[in-house]
Each structure stands twice: as structure tokens, then as C-alpha cells.
Design an enzyme around this catalytic site. Structure first.
Site, mmCIF file in Angstrom:
data_model
loop_
_atom_site.group_PDB
_atom_site.id
_atom_site.type_symbol
_atom_site.label_atom_id
_atom_site.label_comp_id
_atom_site.label_asym_id
_atom_site.label_seq_id
_atom_site.Cartn_x
_atom_site.Cartn_y
_atom_site.Cartn_z
ATOM 1 C CE LYS A 35 -0.401 -0.297 5.025
ATOM 2 N NZ LYS A 35 -1.283 -0.753 6.120
ATOM 3 C CE1 TYR A 253 15.434 31.009 7.054
ATOM 4 C CE2 TYR A 253 15.474 28.670 6.477
ATOM 5 C CZ TYR A 253 15.400 30.005 6.098
ATOM 6 O OH TYR A 253 15.277 30.331 4.785
HETATM 7 C C1 LIG Z 1 -0.501 -1.889 6.627
HETATM 8 C C2 LIG Z 1 -1.107 -3.174 7.004
HETATM 9 C C3 LIG Z 1 -0.299 -4.292 7.266
HETATM 10 C C4 LIG Z 1 1.219 -4.216 7.278
HETATM 11 O O1 LIG Z 1 1.647 -3.631 8.481
HETATM 12 P P1 LIG Z 1 3.195 -3.496 8.850
HETATM 13 O O2 LIG Z 1 3.204 -2.941 10.224
HETATM 14 O O3 LIG Z 1 3.770 -2.529 7.858
HETATM 15 O O4 LIG Z 1 3.780 -4.840 8.733
HETATM 16 C C5 LIG Z 1 -0.921 -5.481 7.536
HETATM 17 N N1 LIG Z 1 -2.269 -5.581 7.565
HETATM 18 C C6 LIG Z 1 -3.080 -4.529 7.343
HETATM 19 C C7 LIG Z 1 -4.554 -4.697 7.414
HETATM 20 C C8 LIG Z 1 -2.518 -3.291 7.064
HETATM 21 O O5 LIG Z 1 -3.320 -2.246 6.840
#
Ligand SMILES: *Cc1c(COP(=O)(O)O)cnc(C)c1O
Length: 361
Positions: A35, A253
Site C-alpha cells: 500500500k 533559521y
Molecule cells: C498496513 C497493514 C499491514 C502491514 O503492516 P506493517 O506494520 O507494515 O507490517 C498489515 N495488515 C493490514 C490490514 C494493514 O493495513
């Protein structure tokens, strides 16, 4: 010459990390979670390193289409399911598996005209309280789905809130088990933290994300090295100027760093507009010519300054590693930079800016 900043995606590291996750759950199939454009790495760029996965899990339909366009014929899972009834047409056409987490999604499926049987992952809210059916409504949701001709196979899924911390997964796991013990179907429970820390959990499908990209899900308790993970991304640039500070001179800054004695500093071509966090305080670790040193003063839009005391030979054009691997093999874990900025590596990876050129090695 273009501005020297460059991100590199390490195919061999992704492949290695995937193998580490497989080894941590040897009996499970593995969803590579890609994702958010593969956590900022780019789905197309990460694909080669992750293609030994059993399937890819993501949220965006456009990203699912991208995977199909890359030639991936295996399973693809939509982790939030469909957002709209029309999305189901794409699921049928591209054979996307999808999470079902609410009644409205079952309603849409019931209305959907399709020749293709859908593979769905019915999600239980076992304590996270974002998506999913409560344990008390889960079984009736399963029964309703099971009666639909549109549904070919139902798998069972839940997501842990505390797999990375001391609270652990026991309470959620027990609730899930108690509710589903006599239901058939494959189970999917574990994210990276649960895969690496709670290896006795039974998951037919594990769902690691962050570990694939080389980051420890429970830093600072454990490091990526502890889990044998390698950086999937290097963010590197160069020094574009040096300054000699006299005692009492300050930098940048807000003049938030003041030299207590004469020192040489380097000006680095990377700032928050590249995705380097503005919240990194003075003292954030950074590598110059592969030698560990620290940032000084505030991060600005296009630049950050570094202490050259440990690297007296460094000057204009010297290599700077913001995170990842230096040419000399030294590694600066992204987790350390994220921790200094008060955030997690996920956010840094995802925030890599559009203006940064990316190459794959
Ligand atoms: C993002 C996600 C994962 C992966 O999580 P990580 O902490 O990056 O391993 C797994 N299951 C779901 C439903 C997610 O949304």
C-alpha cells in the site's frame, strides 16, 4: 548537473527481507503489503524484489491495476475492500480478492452481477476499533456472505493493535479464536510485528509490510539488524558547501545551534522539501563519506547542516547518507532518523518527495 540528491531502491535487500519474513513464518503464505505505493518505494520499482511473495496486499484500485499491468497474475488483496459498488466490477475483471469489513460491503456484493466467484477476507474488529465486524456480529456476517452466489471463498482476517509492544496479541487472538474456531477458511492475522515477534500465532497468510522495506516494526526495542533486515531504500546526496564556524557562531533559521568552539560544518543538499523530516533535531545521526556524524541546527526546505569534526577530509562533493547504505558499506537505519524526529520509519518512507529522483539497483 542535476541537484545531487538521489534515492536508491535496493532490489536485493527487498528480496532478502522477504525471505526473512518467509523464514519467520515458514508454514504461511505471505502477502507483501505494498500500500501507499510500496511504502514510498514505488510499486513498479519494488516489484522485482518482492515478486517471490504469494500475493500483494494494498488499498488503491489503481495500484492493483498497476500490479496487473506489471504482469502479476497471482493474488491481489484489497485491504480495505471496495469503496463503491462499481469497484466490484474491477474486482471481478482483475480477479482482486477483497476484505469485507462492514454490512454495506456485503450489500454491494449481494447486488453485484458477476460470473466470477469472489474471494473475500471477512474482517473482525478484535479490538483495534477501526475496521471490521464486532465478534458478536461476525458470525452472522459470515453466514450472510456464505449464502451469496457471488462469493466463492471466505477467509478470516483480523489486525492487531499491539503486536509491536508489551501488551502483545493474546487478548485479540483469543477473541478471534473463540469467535471463529468452528468456521472453515484460511486465517490471516499477522503484520510485520506479529510475524517477527509472535511466531507461534497461526496465520495461513501473514501480512508483513514495514519489515519488507528493512525496518524494525518495534524500534527501538529491536533494530533492523536484530531481525536480519537490510535497508530497502537509501536516501543520499552531497555536501554543496562548507563553512568554518568560530566559537559563538550559530547555524541556520532560529540560530538553534551555536558552536562552543571553532568547527567545520558541511551544507547538505537535502531538506524537508525532499522528505527529510523538519522535526529532526540537532544531533540526528547522518553519514558523511560513510562516517557517522550529526546534523546541526534546523532542517530547512532544501538544506541541512552537518558537523564535519569526525570527517576532517570531507568537503564539497562528499557523499552524505540521510538513511540507508553508504558506498563504504556503512548503514544508517531509517529507524534511527525517524526516532530522532519523533516519528516512525513508515512516515519517512512514505514522505519521500516527488522531486527526489529514484533509481533501482
Ligand atoms: C498496513 C497493514 C499491514 C502491514 O503492516 P506493517 O506494520 O507494515 O507490517 C498489515 N495488515 C493490514 C490490514 C494493514 O493495513
Amino acid at each position: 548537473m542535476p541537484r545531487p540528491i538521489l534515492a536508491t531502491i535496493h532490489t536485493s535487500a527487498l528480496r532478502h527481507n522477504l525471505a526473512r519474513c518467509h523464514a519467520a513464518a515458514p508454514d504461511a503464505k505471505l502477502w507483501a503489503v505494498v500500500k501507499a505505493n510500496a511504502y514510498g518505494h514505488g510499486i513498479e520499482r519494488a516489484f522485482e524484489g518482492l515478486r517471490a511473495a504469494d500475493g500483494f496486499a494494498l488499498l488503491d484500485l489503481a495500484e492493483a491495476q498497476q500490479l496487473r499491468a506489471l504482469g502479476w497474475r497471482g493474488p491481489v488483496l484489497l485491504l480495505e475492500g471496495v469503496f463503491d459498488a462499481r469497484d466490484l466490477e474491477l474486482c471481478s475483471r482483475l480477479q482482486l480478492w477483497h476484505v469485507v469489513h462492514c454490512q454495506e460491503q456485503i450489500d454491494m456484493l449481494a447486488m453485484h452481477k458477476t460470473q466470477t466467484g469472489h474471494r473475500v477476507f471477512l474482517k473482525m474488529n478484535s479490538g483495534m476499533n477501526r475496521l471490521g465486524f464486532s465478534p458478536s456480529s461476525y458470525r452472522s456476517a459470515w453466514t450472510r456472505l456464505n449464502a451469496l452466489t457471488q462469493v466463492e471463498e471466505i477467509s478470516l482476517l483480523t489486525h492487531f493493535a499491539n503486536a509491536d509492544g508489551p501488551e502483545g496479541v493474546a487478548a485479540q487472538q483469543q477473541l478471534f479464536e473463540a469467535t471463529t474456531h468452528d468456521l472453515g477458511g484460511e486465517r490471516s492475522l499477522s503484520n510485520s510485528a506479529a510475524t517477527l515477534r509472535h511466531s507461534s500465532l497461526h496465520s495461513d497468510w501473514v501480512r508483513p509490510g514495514i519489515a519488507l522495506y528493512g525496518s524494525a516494526p518495534d524500534f527501538p526495542e529491536h533494530s533492523a539488524t536484530h531481525y536480519g533486515l537490510q535497508p530497502g531504500m537509501t536516501l543520499a546526496t552531497k555536501i554543496i558547501a562548507t563553512q568554518a564556524l568560530s566559537a559563538g557562531a550559530s547555524v541556520g533559521y532560529g540560530a538553534s545551534f551555536t558552536a562552543s568552539e571553532p568547527m567545520r560544518i558541511g551544507v547538505v543538499a537535502c531538506g524537508y522539501a525532499d522528505g527529510y523530516p523538519r522535526h529532526c533535531p540537532s544531533g540526528t545521526p547522518i553519514l558523511v563519506d560513510g562516517v557517522r556524524t550529526r546534523t546541526l541546527g534546523r532542517v530547512s526546505m532544501d538544506m541541512v547542516t552537518v558537523d564535519l569534526t569526525p570527517v576532517p577530509q570531507a568537503g564539497m562533493g562528499s557523499e552524505v547518507t540521510l538513511w540507508g547504505c553508504a558506498s563504504n558499506g556503512a548503514v544508517l537505519p531509517i529507524d534511527e532518523v525517524a526516532h530522532a524526529a519523533g516519528t516512525v520509519s513508515y512516515e519517512l518512507m512514505c514522505a519521500l518527495a516527488q522531486r527526489v529522483p529514484v533509481v533501482v539497483d
